[in-house]
Design a protein around this motif. Sequence first.
Motif, mmCIF file in Angstrom:
data_model
loop_
_atom_site.group_PDB
_atom_site.id
_atom_site.type_symbol
_atom_site.label_atom_id
_atom_site.label_comp_id
_atom_site.label_asym_id
_atom_site.label_seq_id
_atom_site.Cartn_x
_atom_site.Cartn_y
_atom_site.Cartn_z
ATOM 1 N N MET A 11 42.467 20.343 71.203
ATOM 2 C CA MET A 11 43.251 18.946 71.880
ATOM 3 C C MET A 11 44.133 18.105 70.890
ATOM 4 O O MET A 11 44.982 17.823 71.279
ATOM 5 C CB MET A 11 41.943 18.089 72.148
ATOM 6 C CG MET A 11 42.502 16.954 73.265
ATOM 7 S SD MET A 11 40.984 15.746 73.499
ATOM 8 C CE MET A 11 40.455 15.358 72.019
ATOM 9 N N LEU A 12 43.429 18.090 69.768
ATOM 10 C CA LEU A 12 44.153 17.314 68.754
ATOM 11 C C LEU A 12 45.417 17.926 68.453
ATOM 12 O O LEU A 12 46.568 17.387 68.248
ATOM 13 C CB LEU A 12 43.632 16.862 67.356
ATOM 14 C CG LEU A 12 42.257 16.055 67.502
ATOM 15 C CD1 LEU A 12 41.383 15.924 66.322
ATOM 16 C CD2 LEU A 12 42.716 14.696 68.435
ATOM 17 N N TYR A 13 45.551 19.340 68.463
ATOM 18 C CA TYR A 13 46.846 20.007 67.933
ATOM 19 C C TYR A 13 47.781 19.683 69.248
ATOM 20 O O TYR A 13 49.029 19.770 69.050
ATOM 21 C CB TYR A 13 46.565 21.446 67.537
ATOM 22 C CG TYR A 13 46.120 21.856 66.161
ATOM 23 C CD1 TYR A 13 46.933 21.174 65.056
ATOM 24 C CD2 TYR A 13 44.986 22.518 65.907
ATOM 25 C CE1 TYR A 13 46.659 21.672 63.895
ATOM 26 C CE2 TYR A 13 44.709 22.796 64.771
ATOM 27 C CZ TYR A 13 45.243 22.389 63.657
ATOM 28 O OH TYR A 13 45.040 22.527 62.231
ATOM 29 N N GLY A 14 47.354 19.801 70.384
ATOM 30 C CA GLY A 14 47.978 19.917 71.547
ATOM 31 C C GLY A 14 48.808 18.274 71.686
ATOM 32 O O GLY A 14 49.861 18.281 71.738
ATOM 33 N N ILE A 15 48.066 17.390 71.368
ATOM 34 C CA ILE A 15 48.522 15.989 71.225
ATOM 35 C C ILE A 15 49.793 15.870 70.268
ATOM 36 O O ILE A 15 50.857 15.370 70.486
ATOM 37 C CB ILE A 15 47.440 15.020 71.351
ATOM 38 C CG1 ILE A 15 46.707 14.879 72.517
ATOM 39 C CG2 ILE A 15 48.037 13.549 70.987
ATOM 40 C CD1 ILE A 15 45.122 14.192 72.363
ATOM 41 N N SER A 16 49.380 16.308 69.376
ATOM 42 C CA SER A 16 50.183 16.215 67.932
ATOM 43 C C SER A 16 51.724 16.996 68.283
ATOM 44 O O SER A 16 52.679 16.646 68.185
ATOM 45 C CB SER A 16 49.307 16.837 66.913
ATOM 46 O OG SER A 16 50.430 17.059 65.680
#
Length: 138
Positions: A11-16
């Motif tokens: 999720m964090l990589y996707g948002i990033s």
Amino acid sequence: MSVWFALLAAMLYGISFWIQGKFTLPALGPVNMLALGYAVGVMFLIREAVRFLRDHTTIMLKTYGSLCGASLFNLGGFSAFSWGALNGSVSVVTVISTLSGGIAAILGYFFFRERLSVIQIGGVSLVLSGALLLHLYG
């Protein structure tokens, strides 16, 4: 528990990746974005890194070499992602870049003889198939 951390990381990589492709890359360009991204990481982690290195003074040269190698591959991967997202569709480049997990699983199997369960082999196959379909029809 590790699955929850993996989902959080995804999720964090996707948002990033979305923020980088939508806002940062067009404004700064790939080189400046990467430099600023790593500089922010250094600012937040330098204190912990100094403490770790002070407490572990017997780290072998092989470990430093591995770290430098991994860092260069990481930098190369983010550079390729940045150039790809800047010159193409962020959604396509991001999906194709998710092949990294499948490649890591394959390398772990061949170099370290890590066993993959049937479900894991199926997952890697689906990721590779998805990237192929995206390339052919995307």
